[in-house]
Design an enzyme around this catalytic site. Structure first.
Site, PDB file in Angstrom:
ATOM      1  N   ALA A  62       0.875  -1.170   0.000  1.00 41.97           N
ATOM      2  CA  ALA A  62       0.000   0.000   0.000  1.00 41.97           C
ATOM      3  C   ALA A  62       0.914   1.223   0.000  1.00 41.97           C
ATOM      4  O   ALA A  62       2.135   1.101   0.117  1.00 41.97           O
ATOM      5  CB  ALA A  62      -0.896  -0.017   1.227  1.00 41.97           C
ATOM      6  N   GLY A 108      -0.752  -4.496   0.518  1.00 43.39           N
ATOM      7  CA  GLY A 108      -1.918  -4.167  -0.308  1.00 43.39           C
ATOM      8  C   GLY A 108      -1.856  -4.797  -1.692  1.00 43.39           C
ATOM      9  O   GLY A 108      -2.885  -5.129  -2.282  1.00 43.39           O
ATOM     10  N   GLU A 111      -3.057  -8.255  -1.257  1.00 41.89           N
ATOM     11  CA  GLU A 111      -4.499  -8.201  -0.996  1.00 41.89           C
ATOM     12  C   GLU A 111      -5.273  -7.996  -2.302  1.00 41.89           C
ATOM     13  O   GLU A 111      -6.318  -8.610  -2.524  1.00 41.89           O
ATOM     14  CB  GLU A 111      -4.804  -7.087   0.018  1.00 41.89           C
ATOM     15  CG  GLU A 111      -4.309  -7.463   1.414  1.00 41.89           C
ATOM     16  CD  GLU A 111      -4.388  -6.333   2.426  1.00 41.89           C
ATOM     17  OE1 GLU A 111      -4.926  -6.552   3.518  1.00 41.89           O
ATOM     18  OE2 GLU A 111      -3.898  -5.217   2.137  1.00 41.89           O
ATOM     19  N   GLU A 131       2.919  -6.139   7.009  1.00 42.19           N
ATOM     20  CA  GLU A 131       2.468  -4.973   7.772  1.00 42.19           C
ATOM     21  C   GLU A 131       2.972  -4.955   9.216  1.00 42.19           C
ATOM     22  O   GLU A 131       3.292  -3.894   9.755  1.00 42.19           O
ATOM     23  CB  GLU A 131       0.925  -4.894   7.775  1.00 42.19           C
ATOM     24  CG  GLU A 131       0.326  -4.417   6.465  1.00 42.19           C
ATOM     25  CD  GLU A 131       0.115  -5.517   5.444  1.00 42.19           C
ATOM     26  OE1 GLU A 131      -0.564  -5.269   4.428  1.00 42.19           O
ATOM     27  OE2 GLU A 131       0.629  -6.643   5.648  1.00 42.19           O
TER      28      GLU A 131
END
Length: 257
Positions: A62, A108, A111, A131
């Site tokens: 992300a 991300g 994901e 993360e």
């Protein structure tokens, strides 16, 4: 050209994430993917979608810089919910989406790949949810999707240690469908996409409607809980330290606060 390059040929649509250097999943990139899905739905000629990354990575996470610009739990929760909304839309999309992963699909980026229907990886691609290395947690439903592919025990291990697995391992665990050498990636992807595109559109659409019934209702609750927890974790001192350490390329000094 924007953040995503797109083309349709022989009823195969290709979306290429083009947000250098890492194709990080920022709010802007999330919006750009959503717009392209709208266009493809409206156009109604593609029978299969390929999503891949320009440059060195599929998507290496992300957008951490964006995280530093938000200032309260609600803003972080809203960001997580926005990402989750796009990924849910992808998962329930009427056209099958194949993620083509080279380099890395992390945080991300993984994901996003997990919300696609099929994943083809290079053998040495890195996949993971790192993360916790930053003192934060996954926020785009990673805690809910990963266990569905790799099993609960392996999901705990991968998320709690923040370590990566290779494309080869991803196939063994059920996280990816196929691992190939980098020079064969395009050829194998097109082979698979062409096989799908040969089928009738109405039968493809029906299958895309039916397979998601295999998901439990717990998934929805778990995702909402994750978004809320994502917001709460960002209020901690350790999250501030972890993100700062990541940006400064040093090891974080967590105080467990």
């Amino acid at each position: 050209m924007g953040m995503i390059k797109s083309e349709i040929k022989d009823q195969i649509a290709t979306l290429t994430l083009n947000s250098p250097p890492a194709n990080a999943l920022s709010s802007k990139l999330i919006e750009a993917v959503a717009e392209k899905l709208d266009e493809l739905e409206k156009d109604n000629t593609a029978k299969v979608i390929i999503i891949k990354g320009e440059g060195k990575f599929f998507s290496a996470g992300a957008d951490i810089k964006e995280f530093t610009e938000l200032d309260h739990a609600e803003a972080y929760q809203a960001l997580a919910e926005k990402g989750q909304k796009l990924l849910k839309r992808m998962e329930y999309f009427s056209i099958p989406i194949i993620a083509v992963i080279h380099g890395a699909a992390l945080g991300g980026g993984l994901e996003l790949a997990m919300a696609c229907h099929i994943r083809i990886v290079t053998e040495d691609a890195k996949l993971g949810l790192p993360e916790l290395n930053l003192g934060i947690i996954p926020g785009f439903a990673g805690t809910q999707r990963l266990p569905q592919y790799v099993g609960v025990a392996k999901a705990y291990e991968m998320i709690l240690t923040g370590t990566f697995i290779s494309g080869k391992e991803a196939v063994q665990l059920g996280l990816a469908n196929k691992a190939v050498s980098e020079d064969k990636l395009e050829e194998e992807t097109m082979k698979l996409a062409t096989k799908v595109a040969e089928k009738s559109m109405s039968s493809i659409h029906k299958v895309m409607e039916l397979i998601p019934f295999a998901k439990t209702s717990q998934f929805e609750q778990g995702s909402l809980a994750e978004a809320k927890a994502f917001g709460e974790v960002f209020g901690t001192e350790d999250a501030k330290e972890g993100v700062q350490a990541f940006l400064e390329k040093r090891k974080p000094n967590f105080q467990d606060k």
